[in-house]
Scaffold this motif. Structure first.
Motif, PDB file in Angstrom:
ATOM      1  N   GLY A 153    -122.997  30.251  -4.562  1.00 59.53           N
ATOM      2  CA  GLY A 153    -123.415  30.997  -3.383  1.00 59.53           C
ATOM      3  C   GLY A 153    -123.512  32.485  -3.615  1.00 59.53           C
ATOM      4  N   GLY A 154    -123.395  32.910  -4.897  1.00 56.93           N
ATOM      5  CA  GLY A 154    -123.443  34.338  -5.184  1.00 56.93           C
ATOM      6  C   GLY A 154    -124.832  34.830  -5.524  1.00 56.93           C
ATOM      7  N   ALA A 155    -125.820  34.321  -4.844  1.00 58.42           N
ATOM      8  CA  ALA A 155    -127.216  34.644  -5.170  1.00 58.42           C
ATOM      9  C   ALA A 155    -127.549  36.110  -4.951  1.00 58.42           C
ATOM     10  CB  ALA A 155    -128.149  33.774  -4.337  1.00 58.42           C
ATOM     11  N   GLU A 156    -126.723  36.832  -4.187  1.00 61.01           N
ATOM     12  CA  GLU A 156    -127.071  38.225  -3.911  1.00 61.01           C
ATOM     13  C   GLU A 156    -127.093  39.078  -5.176  1.00 61.01           C
ATOM     14  OE1 GLU A 156    -122.684  37.653  -3.608  1.00 61.01           O
ATOM     15  OE2 GLU A 156    -124.443  36.676  -2.735  1.00 61.01           O
ATOM     16  N   SER A 157    -126.391  38.661  -6.243  1.00 63.06           N
ATOM     17  CA  SER A 157    -126.388  39.433  -7.484  1.00 63.06           C
ATOM     18  C   SER A 157    -127.692  39.250  -8.248  1.00 63.06           C
ATOM     19  CB  SER A 157    -125.220  39.005  -8.383  1.00 63.06           C
ATOM     20  OG  SER A 157    -125.435  37.706  -8.896  1.00 63.06           O
ATOM     21  N   GLY A 158    -128.396  38.148  -7.997  1.00 61.68           N
ATOM     22  CA  GLY A 158    -129.620  37.866  -8.721  1.00 61.68           C
ATOM     23  C   GLY A 158    -129.385  37.275 -10.095  1.00 61.68           C
ATOM     24  N   LEU A 159    -128.123  37.046 -10.473  1.00 59.76           N
ATOM     25  CA  LEU A 159    -127.785  36.548 -11.805  1.00 59.76           C
ATOM     26  C   LEU A 159    -127.045  35.217 -11.722  1.00 59.76           C
ATOM     27  CD1 LEU A 159    -126.414  39.819 -13.475  1.00 59.76           C
ATOM     28  CD2 LEU A 159    -128.781  39.040 -13.307  1.00 59.76           C
ATOM     29  N   ASP A 160    -127.177  34.441 -12.788  1.00 61.60           N
ATOM     30  CA  ASP A 160    -126.399  33.211 -12.933  1.00 61.60           C
ATOM     31  C   ASP A 160    -125.184  33.442 -13.824  1.00 61.60           C
ATOM     32  OD1 ASP A 160    -127.183  31.041 -11.402  1.00 61.60           O
ATOM     33  OD2 ASP A 160    -128.906  30.611 -12.666  1.00 61.60           O
ATOM     34  N   ALA A 161    -125.387  34.147 -14.931  1.00 66.32           N
ATOM     35  CA  ALA A 161    -124.288  34.334 -15.877  1.00 66.32           C
ATOM     36  C   ALA A 161    -124.607  35.450 -16.849  1.00 66.32           C
ATOM     37  CB  ALA A 161    -124.011  33.045 -16.644  1.00 66.32           C
ATOM     38  N   VAL A 162    -123.544  36.005 -17.438  1.00 52.59           N
ATOM     39  CA  VAL A 162    -123.666  37.014 -18.495  1.00 52.59           C
ATOM     40  C   VAL A 162    -122.747  36.606 -19.638  1.00 52.59           C
ATOM     41  CG1 VAL A 162    -123.322  39.422 -19.157  1.00 52.59           C
ATOM     42  CG2 VAL A 162    -124.197  38.866 -16.875  1.00 52.59           C
ATOM     43  N   THR A 163    -123.255  36.644 -20.857  1.00 50.51           N
ATOM     44  CA  THR A 163    -122.465  36.361 -22.049  1.00 50.51           C
ATOM     45  C   THR A 163    -122.450  37.593 -22.932  1.00 50.51           C
ATOM     46  OG1 THR A 163    -123.051  34.013 -22.010  1.00 50.51           O
ATOM     47  CG2 THR A 163    -122.237  34.896 -24.091  1.00 50.51           C
ATOM     48  N   VAL A 164    -121.272  37.958 -23.438  1.00 47.82           N
ATOM     49  CA  VAL A 164    -121.117  39.141 -24.281  1.00 47.82           C
ATOM     50  C   VAL A 164    -120.346  38.780 -25.542  1.00 47.82           C
ATOM     51  CG1 VAL A 164    -120.076  41.438 -24.493  1.00 47.82           C
ATOM     52  CG2 VAL A 164    -121.219  40.782 -22.367  1.00 47.82           C
ATOM     53  N   ALA A 165    -120.818  39.256 -26.694  1.00 46.35           N
ATOM     54  CA  ALA A 165    -120.090  39.150 -27.953  1.00 46.35           C
ATOM     55  C   ALA A 165    -119.496  40.519 -28.255  1.00 46.35           C
ATOM     56  CB  ALA A 165    -121.027  38.721 -29.078  1.00 46.35           C
ATOM     57  N   ALA A 166    -118.212  40.548 -28.608  1.00 50.78           N
ATOM     58  CA  ALA A 166    -117.538  41.820 -28.849  1.00 50.78           C
ATOM     59  C   ALA A 166    -116.437  41.632 -29.892  1.00 50.78           C
ATOM     60  CB  ALA A 166    -116.952  42.366 -27.547  1.00 50.78           C
ATOM     61  N   ASP A 167    -115.695  42.705 -30.139  1.00 47.69           N
ATOM     62  CA  ASP A 167    -114.659  42.663 -31.160  1.00 47.69           C
ATOM     63  C   ASP A 167    -113.412  41.923 -30.720  1.00 47.69           C
ATOM     64  OD1 ASP A 167    -116.202  44.068 -32.963  1.00 47.69           O
ATOM     65  OD2 ASP A 167    -115.440  46.023 -32.346  1.00 47.69           O
ATOM     66  N   ASP A 168    -113.165  41.860 -29.422  1.00 50.16           N
ATOM     67  CA  ASP A 168    -111.978  41.150 -28.942  1.00 50.16           C
ATOM     68  C   ASP A 168    -112.259  40.491 -27.602  1.00 50.16           C
ATOM     69  OD1 ASP A 168    -110.645  42.821 -26.581  1.00 50.16           O
ATOM     70  OD2 ASP A 168    -111.361  44.262 -28.063  1.00 50.16           O
ATOM     71  N   GLY A 169    -111.409  39.519 -27.260  1.00 47.48           N
ATOM     72  CA  GLY A 169    -111.635  38.735 -26.064  1.00 47.48           C
ATOM     73  C   GLY A 169    -111.594  39.534 -24.777  1.00 47.48           C
ATOM     74  N   LEU A 170    -110.688  40.495 -24.691  1.00 47.51           N
ATOM     75  CA  LEU A 170    -110.562  41.277 -23.464  1.00 47.51           C
ATOM     76  C   LEU A 170    -111.817  42.085 -23.191  1.00 47.51           C
ATOM     77  CD1 LEU A 170    -108.892  42.285 -21.072  1.00 47.51           C
ATOM     78  CD2 LEU A 170    -107.916  44.032 -22.595  1.00 47.51           C
ATOM     79  N   TRP A 171    -112.342  42.767 -24.202  1.00 46.23           N
ATOM     80  CA  TRP A 171    -113.534  43.587 -24.000  1.00 46.23           C
ATOM     81  C   TRP A 171    -114.754  42.709 -23.733  1.00 46.23           C
ATOM     82  CZ3 TRP A 171    -115.971  47.020 -21.875  1.00 46.23           C
ATOM     83  CH2 TRP A 171    -117.094  47.682 -22.359  1.00 46.23           C
ATOM     84  N   ALA A 172    -114.846  41.570 -24.433  1.00 48.56           N
ATOM     85  CA  ALA A 172    -115.969  40.662 -24.184  1.00 48.56           C
ATOM     86  C   ALA A 172    -115.951  40.193 -22.734  1.00 48.56           C
ATOM     87  CB  ALA A 172    -115.902  39.471 -25.137  1.00 48.56           C
ATOM     88  N   TYR A 173    -114.782  39.778 -22.241  1.00 52.48           N
ATOM     89  CA  TYR A 173    -114.685  39.311 -20.854  1.00 52.48           C
ATOM     90  C   TYR A 173    -114.956  40.454 -19.871  1.00 52.48           C
ATOM     91  CZ  TYR A 173    -112.795  38.396 -16.317  1.00 52.48           C
ATOM     92  OH  TYR A 173    -112.664  38.323 -14.951  1.00 52.48           O
ATOM     93  N   ALA A 174    -114.314  41.601 -20.090  1.00 53.65           N
ATOM     94  CA  ALA A 174    -114.452  42.716 -19.146  1.00 53.65           C
ATOM     95  C   ALA A 174    -115.902  43.180 -19.061  1.00 53.65           C
ATOM     96  CB  ALA A 174    -113.542  43.864 -19.557  1.00 53.65           C
ATOM     97  N   ALA A 175    -116.567  43.268 -20.208  1.00 54.69           N
ATOM     98  CA  ALA A 175    -117.961  43.714 -20.213  1.00 54.69           C
ATOM     99  C   ALA A 175    -118.861  42.708 -19.501  1.00 54.69           C
ATOM    100  CB  ALA A 175    -118.434  43.934 -21.643  1.00 54.69           C
ATOM    101  N   ALA A 176    -118.639  41.412 -19.740  1.00 54.90           N
ATOM    102  CA  ALA A 176    -119.462  40.392 -19.086  1.00 54.90           C
ATOM    103  C   ALA A 176    -119.252  40.401 -17.578  1.00 54.90           C
ATOM    104  CB  ALA A 176    -119.132  39.009 -19.661  1.00 54.90           C
ATOM    105  N   ALA A 177    -117.990  40.518 -17.147  1.00 55.70           N
ATOM    106  CA  ALA A 177    -117.692  40.533 -15.710  1.00 55.70           C
ATOM    107  C   ALA A 177    -118.272  41.772 -15.045  1.00 55.70           C
ATOM    108  CB  ALA A 177    -116.187  40.461 -15.487  1.00 55.70           C
ATOM    109  N   ALA A 178    -118.134  42.908 -15.708  1.00 51.48           N
ATOM    110  CA  ALA A 178    -118.659  44.155 -15.142  1.00 51.48           C
ATOM    111  C   ALA A 178    -120.176  44.109 -15.058  1.00 51.48           C
ATOM    112  CB  ALA A 178    -118.200  45.346 -15.978  1.00 51.48           C
ATOM    113  N   ALA A 179    -120.817  43.577 -16.082  1.00 47.49           N
ATOM    114  CA  ALA A 179    -122.280  43.492 -16.084  1.00 47.49           C
ATOM    115  C   ALA A 179    -122.773  42.564 -14.984  1.00 47.49           C
ATOM    116  CB  ALA A 179    -122.773  43.009 -17.442  1.00 47.49           C
ATOM    117  N   LEU A 180    -122.064  41.455 -14.765  1.00 47.10           N
ATOM    118  CA  LEU A 180    -122.450  40.537 -13.692  1.00 47.10           C
ATOM    119  C   LEU A 180    -122.461  41.261 -12.351  1.00 47.10           C
ATOM    120  CD1 LEU A 180    -123.137  37.491 -13.228  1.00 47.10           C
ATOM    121  CD2 LEU A 180    -120.740  37.207 -12.592  1.00 47.10           C
TER     122      LEU A 180
END
Length: 285
Positions: free
Chosen positions: A216-243
């Motif tokens: 039901g989160g169609a207002e963002s216009g996105l389904d998902a974001v995937t990020v590859a990074a040096d560590d899990g925390l930054w990969a998750y934080a960047a993907a969540a922030a980008a979403l």
């Protein structure tokens, strides 16, 4: 095919893969122990979790264990690096769901406290050595950042202890450490009809995280974001922030030179230039 094992805990599917068959049992044990330590301190579903002491303090400094202190610091780092887009603050008080605006004060609470309080911000949370201060009205939920930290930490601990390559997946967060198997750590990105399936390689000592829009989160216009990074925390934080950036997600990720894939609600799939350098890259934008 690399040796692997799976189980479910903390509401997440866990997978451990190793480069050596003989190391699989011990590696899984190391990952289980790391997850249990994190659950002991910050699983809101556990009545005896240490985080409840912080949430119930309401403006009173609380001494915490090194485990909880480290996870709070990680969550605050994620909040700072994303400008608050990824916050350790719960949307609402998870421990007092029966309260509503205008409710009568409870014992020890003044009418003024019920009527008006400044909205707490992640910047109001302070941690000094083993002491945490969270202002009145602040309730911490470290679940997502804690899982990303544990995935990377456990992969590193298992690989260093067992002297082999280890890949740990906690739901959509993947972290690797040690040497890669022949052909690399291959991860299949699927579960989103608009994007289909795509094989990507997570490099040694790297991480990959996918954050999906809620139903039901169609207002963002996105389904998902995937990020590859040096560590899990930054990969998750960047993907969540980008979403949270909505249609500006790709620009936000490109400005930070991140390898990322963005799936739009209408079915379009776009990637940053850095994503195309991930081996193998059989996707054409």
């Amino acid at each position: 095919m690399t040796p692997s094992t799976q189980w479910t805990t903390w509401g997440s599917e866990i997978e451990v893969r190793v480069t050596e068959w003989a190391a699989l049992g011990e590696a899984a044990g190391i990952v289980r122990a790391a997850l249990e330590r994190a659950r002991d301190v910050c699983d809101l579903g556990r009545g005896d979790a240490e985080i409840h002491a912080v949430n119930q303090a309401q403006g009173t400094p609380v001494r915490v264990s090194p485990e909880l202190g480290g996870l709070i610091r990680a969550a605050l780092w994620a909040a700072r690096i994303t400008g608050g887009a990824v916050s350790p603050l719960a949307v609402e008080d998870p421990e007092r769901t029966d309260r509503s605006e205008g409710a009568a004060p409870i014992a020890g609470e003044s009418i003024a406290e019920v009527v008006s309080h400044a909205e707490p911000d992640f910047g109001d949370i302070r941690i000094d050595a083993d002491t945490v201060f969270a202002p009145f009205g602040a309730y911490l939920d470290l679940t997502a950042t804690a899982k990303s930290v544990v995935a990377h930490r456990a992969a590193r601990r298992a690989a260093d202890t067992l002297e082999c390559g280890v890949c740990v997946r906690v739901d959509d967060i993947v972290a690797t450490w040690g040497h890669c198997p022949i052909g690399g750590w291959q991860v299949t990105l699927d579960g989103i009809p608009a994007a289909g399936r795509e094989e990507v390689e997570v490099r040694a000592h790297g991480a990959l995280a996918t954050v999906r829009a809620p139903a039901g989160g169609a207002e963002s216009g996105l389904d998902a974001v995937t990020v590859a990074a040096d560590d899990g925390l930054w990969a998750y934080a960047a993907a969540a922030a980008a979403l949270g950036q909505g249609v500006a997600a790709l620009r936000w990720l490109t400005e930070r030179d991140l390898a990322a894939r963005v799936i739009y609600r209408r079915g379009n799939v776009r990637t940053t230039d850095a994503w195309l350098h991930l081996p193998p890259h059989d996707y054409a934008a």
